[in-house]
Design an enzyme around this catalytic site. Structure first.
Site, PDB file in Angstrom:
ATOM      1  N   HIS A   1       1.900   2.290   0.311  1.00  0.00           N
ATOM      2  CA  HIS A   1       1.127   3.358   0.948  1.00  0.00           C
ATOM      3  C   HIS A   1      -0.045   2.714   1.677  1.00  0.00           C
ATOM      4  CE1 HIS A   1      -0.331   2.650  -3.127  1.00  0.00           C
ATOM      5  NE2 HIS A   1      -1.538   2.984  -2.698  1.00  0.00           N
ATOM      6  N   GLY A   2      -0.709   3.506   2.501  1.00  0.00           N
ATOM      7  CA  GLY A   2      -1.800   2.968   3.317  1.00  0.00           C
ATOM      8  C   GLY A   2      -3.117   2.883   2.565  1.00  0.00           C
TER       9      GLY A   2
END
Length: 145
Positions: A63-64
């Site tokens: 995920h970011g």
């Protein structure tokens, strides 16, 4: 609100030989669903270099960064299962769950995933099924069963 995981976000038989390729695949899948812009996909790899998203049990959850959430158009998750396992930080990975979230909308799916990882039967289904409906049933249902 659309479900966080949709049939077009489920991929079986993907190929990657490194965590960089796998993270890029997750980013690309999220982008093709319209959930994120390229900046978020890039931030997924930046985040991976800060802290590994390997969860254990052959699963990674890229995920970011928190700062990159502004590039998320809507919360979405992609399920990518690899045809062949590959090495991620000295561990074998067979499954990646890519996450795009603006807030905490992904928490329920992570809870469902955690339940599935702990439930051998459900986890075996995630590793073996070729029916996207099975994946949707396991990951999209609320875990108040």
């Amino acid at each position: 609100m659309p479900p966080l995981l949709v049939t077009s976000g489920i991929h079986f038989g993907a190929t990657a030989s490194s965590k960089e390729e796998a993270v890029a695949l997750c980013g690309s899948a999220l982008q093709s669903l319209g959930a994120i812009s390229k900046e978020y996909a890039d931030a997924m790899w930046e985040r991976e270099q800060i802290a590994s998203s390997y969860l254990g049990n052959c699963v990674a959850m890229p995920h970011g960064t928190d700062e990159s959430r502004k590039y998320v158009h809507f919360g979405q998750i992609v399920f990518i299962r690899f045809a062949q396992p590959f090495i991620w930080d000295d561990e074998e990975v067979k499954l990646c769950i890519g996450i795009a979230a603006q807030g905490d909308e992904h928490v329920e799916i992570i809870g469902n995933l955690a339940d599935a990882l702990l439930d051998e039967e459900k986890f075996e289904v995630l590793l073996a099924t070729n029916d996207p409906e099975d994946v949707l049933t396991i990951l999209n249902t609320s875990h108040t069963q």
